[in-house]
Design an enzyme around this catalytic site. Structure first.
Site, mmCIF file in Angstrom:
data_model
loop_
_atom_site.group_PDB
_atom_site.id
_atom_site.type_symbol
_atom_site.label_atom_id
_atom_site.label_comp_id
_atom_site.label_asym_id
_atom_site.label_seq_id
_atom_site.Cartn_x
_atom_site.Cartn_y
_atom_site.Cartn_z
ATOM 1 N N ARG A 91 -21.552 -31.934 17.263
ATOM 2 C CA ARG A 91 -22.157 -32.959 18.107
ATOM 3 C C ARG A 91 -21.650 -34.322 17.667
ATOM 4 O O ARG A 91 -21.389 -34.549 16.493
ATOM 5 C CB ARG A 91 -23.687 -32.930 17.975
ATOM 6 C CG ARG A 91 -24.333 -31.777 18.694
ATOM 7 C CD ARG A 91 -25.834 -31.853 18.647
ATOM 8 N NE ARG A 91 -26.353 -31.633 17.305
ATOM 9 C CZ ARG A 91 -26.759 -32.566 16.476
ATOM 10 N NH1 ARG A 91 -26.736 -33.846 16.838
ATOM 11 N NH2 ARG A 91 -27.213 -32.278 15.279
ATOM 12 N N TYR A 219 -17.930 -28.957 23.107
ATOM 13 C CA TYR A 219 -18.743 -28.430 21.996
ATOM 14 C C TYR A 219 -20.182 -28.143 22.463
ATOM 15 O O TYR A 219 -20.781 -28.942 23.190
ATOM 16 C CB TYR A 219 -18.762 -29.413 20.812
ATOM 17 C CG TYR A 219 -19.732 -28.929 19.759
ATOM 18 C CD1 TYR A 219 -19.383 -27.863 18.924
ATOM 19 C CD2 TYR A 219 -21.010 -29.450 19.656
ATOM 20 C CE1 TYR A 219 -20.294 -27.352 18.012
ATOM 21 C CE2 TYR A 219 -21.927 -28.946 18.742
ATOM 22 C CZ TYR A 219 -21.558 -27.899 17.921
ATOM 23 O OH TYR A 219 -22.464 -27.390 17.026
ATOM 24 N N GLY A 221 -23.407 -28.369 21.544
ATOM 25 C CA GLY A 221 -24.488 -29.356 21.618
ATOM 26 C C GLY A 221 -24.194 -30.483 22.601
ATOM 27 O O GLY A 221 -25.108 -31.159 23.085
ATOM 28 N N LYS A 228 -29.602 -29.107 23.640
ATOM 29 C CA LYS A 228 -30.067 -30.355 23.029
ATOM 30 C C LYS A 228 -30.384 -31.415 24.085
ATOM 31 O O LYS A 228 -31.348 -32.164 23.952
ATOM 32 C CB LYS A 228 -29.005 -30.885 22.065
ATOM 33 C CG LYS A 228 -28.629 -29.921 20.960
ATOM 34 C CD LYS A 228 -29.811 -29.574 20.096
ATOM 35 C CE LYS A 228 -29.389 -28.718 18.911
ATOM 36 N NZ LYS A 228 -30.547 -28.349 18.086
ATOM 37 N N HIS A 248 -37.699 -29.769 17.800
ATOM 38 C CA HIS A 248 -36.556 -29.074 17.203
ATOM 39 C C HIS A 248 -37.111 -28.077 16.179
ATOM 40 O O HIS A 248 -37.007 -28.288 14.974
ATOM 41 C CB HIS A 248 -35.667 -30.133 16.533
ATOM 42 C CG HIS A 248 -34.332 -29.645 16.104
ATOM 43 N ND1 HIS A 248 -33.586 -30.292 15.136
ATOM 44 C CD2 HIS A 248 -33.575 -28.598 16.505
ATOM 45 C CE1 HIS A 248 -32.447 -29.658 14.966
ATOM 46 N NE2 HIS A 248 -32.406 -28.636 15.773
ATOM 47 N N SER A 269 -30.677 -30.013 11.315
ATOM 48 C CA SER A 269 -29.580 -29.122 11.682
ATOM 49 C C SER A 269 -28.937 -28.491 10.449
ATOM 50 O O SER A 269 -28.723 -29.160 9.440
ATOM 51 C CB SER A 269 -28.502 -29.910 12.429
ATOM 52 O OG SER A 269 -29.072 -30.503 13.561
ATOM 53 N N CYS A 271 -30.009 -26.377 8.235
ATOM 54 C CA CYS A 271 -30.819 -26.220 7.018
ATOM 55 C C CYS A 271 -31.457 -24.835 6.978
ATOM 56 O O CYS A 271 -32.453 -24.626 6.290
ATOM 57 C CB CYS A 271 -31.921 -27.269 6.961
ATOM 58 S SG CYS A 271 -31.353 -28.846 6.375
ATOM 59 N N LYS A 273 -32.631 -22.859 9.770
ATOM 60 C CA LYS A 273 -33.680 -22.492 10.740
ATOM 61 C C LYS A 273 -33.458 -21.073 11.256
ATOM 62 O O LYS A 273 -34.389 -20.293 11.364
ATOM 63 C CB LYS A 273 -33.683 -23.460 11.924
ATOM 64 C CG LYS A 273 -34.459 -24.710 11.645
ATOM 65 C CD LYS A 273 -35.190 -25.316 12.837
ATOM 66 C CE LYS A 273 -34.393 -25.457 14.098
ATOM 67 N NZ LYS A 273 -33.288 -26.425 13.935
ATOM 68 N N THR A 274 -32.186 -20.745 11.583
ATOM 69 C CA THR A 274 -31.916 -19.409 12.118
ATOM 70 C C THR A 274 -32.272 -18.355 11.067
ATOM 71 O O THR A 274 -32.896 -17.340 11.386
ATOM 72 C CB THR A 274 -30.445 -19.301 12.569
ATOM 73 O OG1 THR A 274 -30.196 -20.355 13.509
ATOM 74 C CG2 THR A 274 -30.153 -17.968 13.225
ATOM 75 N N ASP A 298 -34.507 -22.488 17.394
ATOM 76 C CA ASP A 298 -34.052 -23.883 17.412
ATOM 77 C C ASP A 298 -35.005 -24.849 18.126
ATOM 78 O O ASP A 298 -35.123 -25.984 17.702
ATOM 79 C CB ASP A 298 -32.667 -23.953 18.080
ATOM 80 C CG ASP A 298 -31.930 -25.251 17.793
ATOM 81 O OD1 ASP A 298 -31.973 -25.724 16.643
ATOM 82 O OD2 ASP A 298 -31.318 -25.810 18.725
ATOM 83 N N ASN A 389 -18.793 -25.624 10.713
ATOM 84 C CA ASN A 389 -19.766 -25.618 11.817
ATOM 85 C C ASN A 389 -19.378 -24.582 12.880
ATOM 86 O O ASN A 389 -19.687 -24.749 14.051
ATOM 87 C CB ASN A 389 -19.864 -27.019 12.442
ATOM 88 C CG ASN A 389 -21.056 -27.153 13.377
ATOM 89 O OD1 ASN A 389 -22.117 -26.557 13.146
ATOM 90 N ND2 ASN A 389 -20.899 -27.914 14.445
ATOM 91 N N ARG A 391 -19.664 -21.219 15.031
ATOM 92 C CA ARG A 391 -20.917 -20.769 15.644
ATOM 93 C C ARG A 391 -20.797 -19.391 16.271
ATOM 94 O O ARG A 391 -19.706 -18.950 16.618
ATOM 95 C CB ARG A 391 -21.301 -21.750 16.769
ATOM 96 C CG ARG A 391 -21.540 -23.174 16.310
ATOM 97 C CD ARG A 391 -22.905 -23.316 15.731
ATOM 98 N NE ARG A 391 -23.175 -24.654 15.217
ATOM 99 C CZ ARG A 391 -24.388 -25.194 15.199
ATOM 100 N NH1 ARG A 391 -25.426 -24.542 15.653
ATOM 101 N NH2 ARG A 391 -24.577 -26.388 14.676
HETATM 102 C C1 OXD Z 1 -28.056 -28.465 15.798
HETATM 103 C C2 OXD Z 1 -27.847 -27.172 16.482
HETATM 104 O O1 OXD Z 1 -27.100 -29.192 15.578
HETATM 105 O O2 OXD Z 1 -28.834 -26.435 16.638
HETATM 106 O O3 OXD Z 1 -29.207 -28.753 15.475
HETATM 107 O O4 OXD Z 1 -26.731 -26.891 16.915
HETATM 108 MN MN MN Z 2 -30.667 -27.378 16.142
#
Ligand code: OXD
Ligand code: MN
Length: 605
Positions: A91, A219, A221, A228, A248, A269, A271, A273-274, A298, A389, A391
């Site tokens: 992003r 990209y 995001g 987003k 978020h 982002s 950290c 979460k997934t 997310d 990054n 994905r």
């Molecule tokens: C972020 C994402 O950047 O979920 O937060 O891609």
């Molecule tokens: Mn995110």
């Protein structure tokens, strides 16, 4: 005709594909599409139906165009690799704008553009940008079909990669025309990759027009506009106007012996979460009947149920767009299962056998592969094989731990909200805020060391209120006030917690094992929500004693745990000074509740 590939003659006439239903139920929709077609001048138009046949055909076209590289179909059925332009891998917050008549509606933490100026500038870029290209018309729904919060968007794009990914990330196709009916309420999303020049890259949000215009980036995001742009920036604005919240946050269900508690958690982002949303409890816990299930990884849309006075949440997305590096069978087996089929990989490395690789997938790097840019790579090369990054995009139905309520229009009841940052020092492993108002302060002052997800310098502490700094679609002052005011709508509000999985010792090593072991902290959190666990009052909030957390089976003594929880008050004073960065940004506009909470914190030190 399976797919609408209509060559346009002037004036532009476009019909839906045989398997699509006509978008023209509402003249407003048709007029808007006509306007955009006239502006962008595509050679042909494809109206997405969302069928499986269509998906297959789009992928085949993408393969012919070199947008998708088929992977080894025996090892990874339905999986493809996409390599982005190397200048377009994350992003780009500096190119992201909130366009409102007054800069005050946008606030000090967003880039602002005056709407007329923004439309004018971007019209210049969009004019004729789809000549020689196909425009994909992508109707989509964010949220389970029939949910009171579900929102329809229509994205027009010249990217086949975006069309395929939107089919994974949203409820896309005919279902959206049905949900829209003859309503005129939909988010107008116009997107073109253009020539992918970072100097001509703009992601503009017009919250008052329910409109997003994104130019110059493919990209996720920046280009999958349901995520987003719609589900956070536009939705946070709508939520503030309409009395609900777009956050978020992941949502997961934690069940033990038939009793399930849902939590929502906001981490900045990249950290984890997934990983947290797909957590697999260690064996001891599994044997004792623990299971964690995923609603979302997310984004959470939350509202107060008028009947119960409690907070409920849905995940507006239908898939995961997760960071790949570091993911393996130990760290996140559910994510590995998600990407075992029907997945689009972006910017990972390609192995000679047609499988994919990334740093952290296996202990040993492969002897050779093609890196994320398609260049030969060997372990000695000194660069990363997969982009940090990189994905995966996978449908949520691939997740073995998908919660049965993930598609429930009524959502799930949230008992805890967890904020977390990536902090090597200063912040303890876990504490509970004293109450909602204090919890809002804890979330608002959230800080985290930066990662590769957003471009820019890595490893510096950045204040990231509610992990929403890049995603609040309006003035942060009004956003914080909205959070404080939500309290009044609830008769029994979620308990609020702060966690830090990333604390390091003096040798620079992580001291908490993280991943599946985080369930031990979740256990305390859930017990607190259900009135079952003890905590001591400290200046920061309620904290567990070592004996309140199950440490059995970990190589962590009670005194190690105390070290993880230790808050050095002198160091914490520096933290409060760090929070000033945010306070100063808000300057005279800082909500009074924030000032009071800060004074109370200082008085407790
Ligand atoms: C972020 C994402 O950047 O979920 O937060 O891609
Ligand atoms: Mn995110």
């Amino acid at each position: 005709m399976e797919i609408a590939m209509l060559t346009l003659r002037k004036p532009v006439v476009h019909k839906a594909a045989a398997e699509s239903i006509s978008p023209a139920q509402s003249p407003t929709v048709q007029d808007w599409i006509d306007e955009c077609v006239e502006l962008c001048q595509p050679d042909s138009i494809h109206v997405c139906s969302g069928s499986l046949r269509e998906r297959k055909s789009l992928i085949e076209q993408g393969v012919r165009q070199g947008v998708f590289i088929p992977l080894n179909q025996e090892k990874r059925p339905g999986c493809y690799l996409h390599r982005s332009n190397p200048n377009d891998v994350a992003r780009t917050e500096q190119c992201t704008f909130i366009c409102t008549p007054s800069p005050d509606t946008c606030g000090p933490t967003n880039n602002w553009m005056q709407p007329h100026a923004a439309y004018g500038k971007l019209k210049g870029l969009f004019r004729g940008c789809m000549k020689g290209r196909t425009m994909y018309i992508i109707p989509f729904v964010m949220g389970p079909i029939g949910s009171p919060l579900a929102k329809v968007g229509i994205q027009l794009t010249d990217s086949i990669y975006v069309a395929v990914n939107m089919g994974i990330m949203t409820r896309m196709g005919n279902v959206a025309w049905k949900q829209l009916g003859d309503s005129e309420e939909f988010t107008r999303c116009l997107h073109s990759v253009g020539d992918c020049n970072p100097d001509r890259r703009f992601i503009c949000h017009f919250p008052l027009d329910n409109t997003i215009w994104s130019f110059g980036s493919g990209y996720g995001g920046n280009a999958l506009l349901g995520k987003k742009c719609l589900a956070l920036r536009i939705a946070s604005f709508l939520g503030q106007q309409q009395g609900w919240m777009a956050e978020h946050m992941l949502i997961s269900g934690v069940s033990v012996k038939g009793k399930k508690t849902y939590v929502a958690a906001a981490f900045p982002s990249a950290c984890g979460k997934t990983n947290f949303a797909m957590l697999v409890p260690p064996e001891k816990y599994r044997k004792a009947g623990w299971k964690v299930t995923t609603i979302g990884d997310d984004i959470a849309w939350m509202w107060v149920d008028e009947k119960t006075g409690r907070l409920r949440a849905i995940n507006p997305e239908a898939g995961y767009f997760g960071v790949v590096p570091g993911t393996n069978e130990q760290t996140n087996p559910n994510a590995m299962a998600c990407m075992s089929r029907d997945t689009i990989f972006t910017n990972v490395a390609l192995l000679p056998d047609g499988d994919v690789w990334w740093e952290g997938k296996t202990a040993e790097a492969p002897a050779q592969c093609l890196d994320w840019m398609g260049q030969p790579w060997t372990p000695g090369k000194g660069s990363k094989a997969a982009h940090p990054n990189s994905r995966f995009t996978a449908p949520m139905t691939n997740n073995p731990a998908l919660d049965p309520s993930a598609d429930d229009p009524n959502g799930v009841e949230i008992s805890a909200i967890i904020f977390g940052g990536r902090r090597a020092k200063t912040l303890p492993l876990v504490f509970q805020a004293f109450n909602w108002m204090h919890g809002v302060y804890v979330g608002a002052t959230l800080g985290s060391e930066t990662t590769a997800a957003a471009g820019g310098q890595v490893g510096v502490v950045r204040r990231d209120p509610m992990a929403m700094l890049p995603f609040i679609g309006y003035n942060i002052r009004d956003y914080l006030v909205h959070w404080f005011r939500m309290r009044k709508k609830m008769t029994d509000c979620p308990r609020i917690f702060h966690v830090n999985w990333f604390r390091k010792n003096d040798k620079g090593e992580f001291i908490w094992p993280g991943f599946g072991e985080n369930v031990r902290i979740l256990q305390w959190i859930i017990d607190r929500c259900n009135g079952r666990a003890y905590a001591v009052e400290t200046p920061l909030g309620w904290m567990p004693r070592a004996g309140d957390i199950d440490l059995e089976g970990l190589n962590i003594s009670e005194s190690d745990f105390d070290a993880m929880q230790k808050v050095d008050l002198e160091t914490f004073k520096t933290e409060i000074l760090g929070q000033e960065e945010l306070f100063l940004k808000l300057a005279g506009d800082l909500p009074k509740e924030m000032i009071f909470q800060k004074e109370l914190l200082v008085s407790r030190l």
